[in-house]
Motif scaffolding. Sequence first.
Motif, mmCIF file in Angstrom:
data_model
loop_
_atom_site.group_PDB
_atom_site.id
_atom_site.type_symbol
_atom_site.label_atom_id
_atom_site.label_comp_id
_atom_site.label_asym_id
_atom_site.label_seq_id
_atom_site.Cartn_x
_atom_site.Cartn_y
_atom_site.Cartn_z
ATOM 1 N N THR A 68 -27.884 -32.891 -54.628
ATOM 2 C CA THR A 68 -27.604 -34.015 -55.519
ATOM 3 C C THR A 68 -27.278 -33.508 -56.916
ATOM 4 O O THR A 68 -27.916 -32.554 -57.386
ATOM 5 C CB THR A 68 -28.877 -34.907 -55.631
ATOM 6 N N LYS A 117 -24.475 -37.505 -54.088
ATOM 7 C CA LYS A 117 -25.300 -36.846 -53.062
ATOM 8 C C LYS A 117 -24.451 -36.553 -51.841
ATOM 9 O O LYS A 117 -23.766 -37.453 -51.338
ATOM 10 C CB LYS A 117 -26.458 -37.769 -52.678
ATOM 11 N N LYS A 118 -24.459 -35.292 -51.385
ATOM 12 C CA LYS A 118 -23.689 -34.962 -50.184
ATOM 13 C C LYS A 118 -24.259 -35.730 -48.992
ATOM 14 O O LYS A 118 -25.471 -35.818 -48.830
ATOM 15 C CB LYS A 118 -23.744 -33.455 -49.917
ATOM 16 N N LYS A 119 -23.365 -36.252 -48.189
ATOM 17 C CA LYS A 119 -23.825 -37.108 -47.077
ATOM 18 C C LYS A 119 -24.272 -36.285 -45.876
ATOM 19 O O LYS A 119 -23.781 -35.166 -45.692
ATOM 20 C CB LYS A 119 -22.666 -38.000 -46.635
ATOM 21 N N GLU A 163 -17.646 -35.930 -47.223
ATOM 22 C CA GLU A 163 -17.872 -37.146 -48.013
ATOM 23 C C GLU A 163 -19.129 -37.055 -48.866
ATOM 24 O O GLU A 163 -20.103 -36.401 -48.514
ATOM 25 C CB GLU A 163 -17.963 -38.355 -47.083
ATOM 26 N N ILE A 164 -19.061 -37.756 -50.005
ATOM 27 C CA ILE A 164 -20.179 -37.746 -50.946
ATOM 28 C C ILE A 164 -20.575 -39.178 -51.235
ATOM 29 O O ILE A 164 -19.714 -40.047 -51.400
ATOM 30 C CB ILE A 164 -19.751 -37.031 -52.251
ATOM 31 N N ASP A 165 -21.883 -39.421 -51.251
ATOM 32 C CA ASP A 165 -22.370 -40.752 -51.576
ATOM 33 C C ASP A 165 -22.563 -40.832 -53.092
ATOM 34 O O ASP A 165 -23.088 -39.899 -53.699
ATOM 35 C CB ASP A 165 -23.719 -40.942 -50.874
ATOM 36 N N LEU A 166 -22.106 -41.910 -53.699
ATOM 37 C CA LEU A 166 -22.266 -42.063 -55.152
ATOM 38 C C LEU A 166 -23.006 -43.352 -55.461
ATOM 39 O O LEU A 166 -22.616 -44.424 -54.995
ATOM 40 C CB LEU A 166 -20.883 -42.106 -55.831
ATOM 41 N N GLN A 167 -24.086 -43.218 -56.223
ATOM 42 C CA GLN A 167 -24.781 -44.400 -56.731
ATOM 43 C C GLN A 167 -24.568 -44.449 -58.234
ATOM 44 O O GLN A 167 -24.701 -43.418 -58.906
ATOM 45 C CB GLN A 167 -26.285 -44.312 -56.421
ATOM 46 N N GLU A 173 -14.721 -36.494 -42.886
ATOM 47 C CA GLU A 173 -15.948 -37.176 -43.326
ATOM 48 C C GLU A 173 -17.079 -36.188 -43.611
ATOM 49 O O GLU A 173 -18.026 -36.520 -44.299
ATOM 50 C CB GLU A 173 -16.374 -38.208 -42.277
ATOM 51 N N SER A 232 -21.775 -36.319 -39.913
ATOM 52 C CA SER A 232 -21.510 -37.294 -38.856
ATOM 53 C C SER A 232 -21.440 -36.508 -37.538
ATOM 54 O O SER A 232 -21.358 -35.278 -37.556
ATOM 55 C CB SER A 232 -20.180 -37.987 -39.105
#
Length: 298
Positions: free
Chosen positions: A25, A44-46, A85-89, A82, A49
């Motif tokens: 993160t 944050k790296k996801k 992919e990175i999660d962003l908050q 995917e 999958s």
Amino acid sequence: MQEQQQQLKDFKFKKLLLNSPETQTIVLLGYFEDENKEAVLIFKKKPFSDDYQNNLNKIIQQNKYFENDIFTRYNIEIQNDEWNEIDLQTIYPATQKLINKYTKCDSIIVVETPEIYNSVVKKYIDEVKTNSLQWLYNILEGKAEQERILYQNQDMHKGFIILPDYKFNDFTNTQQLYLLAITQRRDIQSLRDLDGSHIELLENIQRITEQTIQEKFKIFKNKIRAYIHYHPTYYHLHIHFTHIEVQETSMNCDRSHPLHQVIYNLKKDPSYYKNTPLMYSIQSTNPLYSQLKQITEQ
Ligand code: M7G
């Protein structure tokens, strides 16, 4: 959606708050139009999958950077997929409290000897011990979370309550099981207060909580961790019971003392926790930090 993307493009970077390889993160502080309205972005790296073959086919670069015997490591690049992919908050506008929450703070390791406990730490615990305990007294006094209670014994000396920790909400997902056993008696603030006279109480808590978990959730005791934090956030004896699959930073070895080990130590030496040095890490946001930092740097 459009507006949100536009905003991200306009983000002006001010400061890195955290870069954590362990949690993969990074947290950035900045702003959009108005410099006084700060924004926090948490990248944050996801998790991977499960479309494995398809993703492996998309490897476009493979650079070896380490080799020793049968062990080899590569940097690889995967096209368009995917797995990247990175999660962003985003938190906007962010309050100072939330900015502090996501800012990496300094930590030190303390080996708390009985002398340090008696001269510095005990005084602090005595000052703050009833702070923020209202939620816990509400449970013991029948004023809150009564419908969540799984077991209770009202005896003011030997009694305790078992209920779900508020982090455990989805009861259908028993792999996330997280219960607390909270004693009725209010005179045991922490591990340091435990002595041989408490062995029976601890053994009862262990046995009855394990039985309750087996009856209500069909989980055997060999899947359950039971531990006490030192230092806890709340200075009233409570024991954490979590499923082995629960991954919580709170159970890290800097703070967690397995219940079976605590009982064993007290049986060997009833004054064990009065006399033993206890190691833990402490963050700079803790009021004890500056005093303990000074002592441990000598
Ligand atoms: P701790 O060892 O004192 O500190 O544990 P920690 O929070 O640093 O682990 C206190 C435990 O009580 C934690 O696991 C919290 O999630 C849990 N907890 C805190 N509050 C305020 C509540 C609450 O209101 N209800 C319930 N059921 N659990 C809580």
